[in-house]
Design a protein around this motif. Structure first.
Motif, mmCIF file in Angstrom:
data_model
loop_
_atom_site.group_PDB
_atom_site.id
_atom_site.type_symbol
_atom_site.label_atom_id
_atom_site.label_comp_id
_atom_site.label_asym_id
_atom_site.label_seq_id
_atom_site.Cartn_x
_atom_site.Cartn_y
_atom_site.Cartn_z
ATOM 1 N N THR A 130 0.783 0.303 -6.144
ATOM 2 C CA THR A 130 1.962 0.014 -5.333
ATOM 3 C C THR A 130 2.749 -1.187 -5.845
ATOM 4 N N VAL A 131 2.045 -2.268 -6.109
ATOM 5 C CA VAL A 131 2.742 -3.534 -6.383
ATOM 6 C C VAL A 131 3.261 -3.616 -7.816
ATOM 7 N N GLU A 164 11.479 -12.160 -12.123
ATOM 8 C CA GLU A 164 11.197 -13.207 -11.141
ATOM 9 C C GLU A 164 9.818 -13.029 -10.505
ATOM 10 N N ALA A 165 9.229 -11.868 -10.723
ATOM 11 C CA ALA A 165 7.939 -11.571 -10.092
ATOM 12 C C ALA A 165 6.792 -11.803 -11.067
ATOM 13 N N GLU A 166 5.670 -12.256 -10.531
ATOM 14 C CA GLU A 166 4.482 -12.429 -11.358
ATOM 15 C C GLU A 166 3.875 -11.067 -11.650
ATOM 16 N N CYS A 167 3.436 -10.859 -12.887
ATOM 17 C CA CYS A 167 2.798 -9.591 -13.258
ATOM 18 C C CYS A 167 1.590 -9.342 -12.353
ATOM 19 N N VAL A 168 1.521 -8.156 -11.801
ATOM 20 C CA VAL A 168 0.427 -7.814 -10.898
ATOM 21 C C VAL A 168 -0.919 -7.929 -11.594
ATOM 22 N N TRP A 169 -0.960 -7.457 -12.838
ATOM 23 C CA TRP A 169 -2.236 -7.497 -13.559
ATOM 24 C C TRP A 169 -2.618 -8.922 -13.963
ATOM 25 N N SER A 170 -1.627 -9.768 -14.119
ATOM 26 C CA SER A 170 -1.918 -11.177 -14.351
ATOM 27 C C SER A 170 -2.551 -11.777 -13.092
ATOM 28 N N CYS A 175 0.850 -1.200 0.000
ATOM 29 C CA CYS A 175 0.000 0.000 0.000
ATOM 30 C C CYS A 175 0.881 1.244 0.000
ATOM 31 N N SER A 176 0.474 2.238 -0.813
ATOM 32 C CA SER A 176 1.245 3.484 -0.907
ATOM 33 C C SER A 176 0.580 4.646 -0.193
ATOM 34 N N LEU A 177 -0.504 4.377 0.521
ATOM 35 C CA LEU A 177 -1.216 5.431 1.249
ATOM 36 C C LEU A 177 -1.592 6.575 0.306
ATOM 37 N N CYS A 178 -2.137 6.252 -0.843
ATOM 38 C CA CYS A 178 -2.404 7.269 -1.860
ATOM 39 C C CYS A 178 -3.717 8.019 -1.637
ATOM 40 N N GLY A 179 -4.543 7.544 -0.703
ATOM 41 C CA GLY A 179 -5.764 8.267 -0.387
ATOM 42 C C GLY A 179 -6.952 7.916 -1.254
ATOM 43 N N GLU A 180 -6.791 6.968 -2.171
ATOM 44 C CA GLU A 180 -7.895 6.583 -3.065
ATOM 45 C C GLU A 180 -7.736 5.106 -3.421
ATOM 46 N N CYS A 181 -8.321 4.238 -2.605
ATOM 47 C CA CYS A 181 -8.154 2.800 -2.797
ATOM 48 C C CYS A 181 -8.898 2.291 -4.031
ATOM 49 N N LEU A 182 -8.193 1.520 -4.842
ATOM 50 C CA LEU A 182 -8.786 0.875 -6.017
ATOM 51 C C LEU A 182 -9.022 -0.601 -5.764
ATOM 52 N N LEU A 183 -8.852 -1.034 -4.537
ATOM 53 C CA LEU A 183 -8.847 -2.465 -4.229
ATOM 54 C C LEU A 183 -10.152 -3.163 -4.559
ATOM 55 N N ASN A 184 -11.270 -2.442 -4.491
ATOM 56 C CA ASN A 184 -12.554 -3.073 -4.822
ATOM 57 C C ASN A 184 -12.655 -3.419 -6.302
ATOM 58 N N GLU A 185 -11.862 -2.746 -7.110
ATOM 59 C CA GLU A 185 -11.877 -2.982 -8.550
ATOM 60 C C GLU A 185 -10.767 -3.926 -8.992
ATOM 61 N N THR A 186 -9.832 -4.213 -8.132
ATOM 62 C CA THR A 186 -8.640 -4.969 -8.545
ATOM 63 C C THR A 186 -8.415 -6.208 -7.685
ATOM 64 N N ALA A 187 -9.510 -6.777 -7.225
ATOM 65 C CA ALA A 187 -9.448 -8.044 -6.490
ATOM 66 C C ALA A 187 -8.558 -7.969 -5.241
ATOM 67 N N GLY A 188 -8.508 -6.792 -4.650
ATOM 68 C CA GLY A 188 -7.739 -6.661 -3.408
ATOM 69 C C GLY A 188 -6.241 -6.588 -3.609
ATOM 70 N N ILE A 189 -5.807 -6.313 -4.834
ATOM 71 C CA ILE A 189 -4.371 -6.152 -5.116
ATOM 72 C C ILE A 189 -4.153 -4.726 -5.605
ATOM 73 N N CYS A 190 -3.212 -4.014 -5.006
ATOM 74 C CA CYS A 190 -3.020 -2.603 -5.367
ATOM 75 C C CYS A 190 -2.008 -2.464 -6.504
#
Length: 215
Positions: free
Chosen positions: A148-149, A172-178, A130-145
């Protein structure tokens, strides 16, 4: 929790300058979990300062160093060891340092670098989610930010660099949007993927932030 790490001792010593009498302040919450400002680190710092010719007048590990009134009360309770000190060395996050600085007249020195708001993967392993950005998108992105990520902070992804589900920036990291797609697909929720998220309004990332809860 707030993730922090201790500054190099040489940097701390330089910040203390000519101050010879030092009072140490730690935090029993986040800094303790990070092994940066708990009881153990306070004792280690005391030994290092003594070896460097400094006098440690006393120490305290405050339950929540970010709590302004608690810090004021606890330091007042320490009495002479605090008053006798020429500087207070604080092993807490930036919020803790500022609580101490507001409570005393002496110079306050930060002994830690504050890194990020983190999740705990396991003991000693922290991840920024979490980046403390003041506007959470988590409801639209399956709980993944994605702000930040995703290394690119993509609001609509994946980017053109994604390769077989892996991130272009960190192979080495899985794509966040994937990950977001897979989680939404498993839930049968496709609506968020159809919509285009507009450009983010970073004005909601207010500084300085404040919140007063209604009674």
């Amino acid at each position: 929790m707030i993730v922090s790490k201790q500054k190099p001792f040489a940097e701390i010593l330089a910040a203390l300058g000519e101050a010879g009498r030092i009072f140490l302040v730690g935090c029993a919450k986040c800094a303790t979990v990070c092994k940066a400002g708990g009881e153990e680190q306070i004792w280690q710092m005391q030994e290092l300062l003594a070896a460097a010719g400094k006098e440690v007048t006393g120490s305290i590990v405050i339950d929540e160093a970010c709590h302004l009134l608690r810090v004021q009360r606890d330091l007042r309770g320490k009495g002479e060891p605090v008053r006798h000190a020429e500087a207070l060395l604080v092993l807490a996050c930036g919020a803790g340092v500022q609580s101490v600085s507001a409570a005393v007249e002496q110079r306050t020195v930060a002994g830690l670098d504050t890194l990020f708001l983190g999740n705990i993967r396991r003991f000693g392993h922290f991840e920024q989610r979490c980046s403390l950005c003041g506007e959470c998108l988590l409801n639209e992105t399956a709980g993944i930010c994605p702000v930040t990520v995703c290394p690119k902070g993509m609001l609509n992804g994946p980017c053109g660099g994604m390769d077989e589900g892996k991130c272009e920036v960190n192979a080495e990291a899985e794509c966040v949007w994937s990950q977001i797609y897979s989680r939404l697909k498993a839930r049968g929720e496709f609506a968020p993927l159809i919509r285009t998220t507009p450009a983010k309004d970073f004005s909601k990332m207010r500084k300085p932030g404040s919140l007063k809860l209604e009674r």
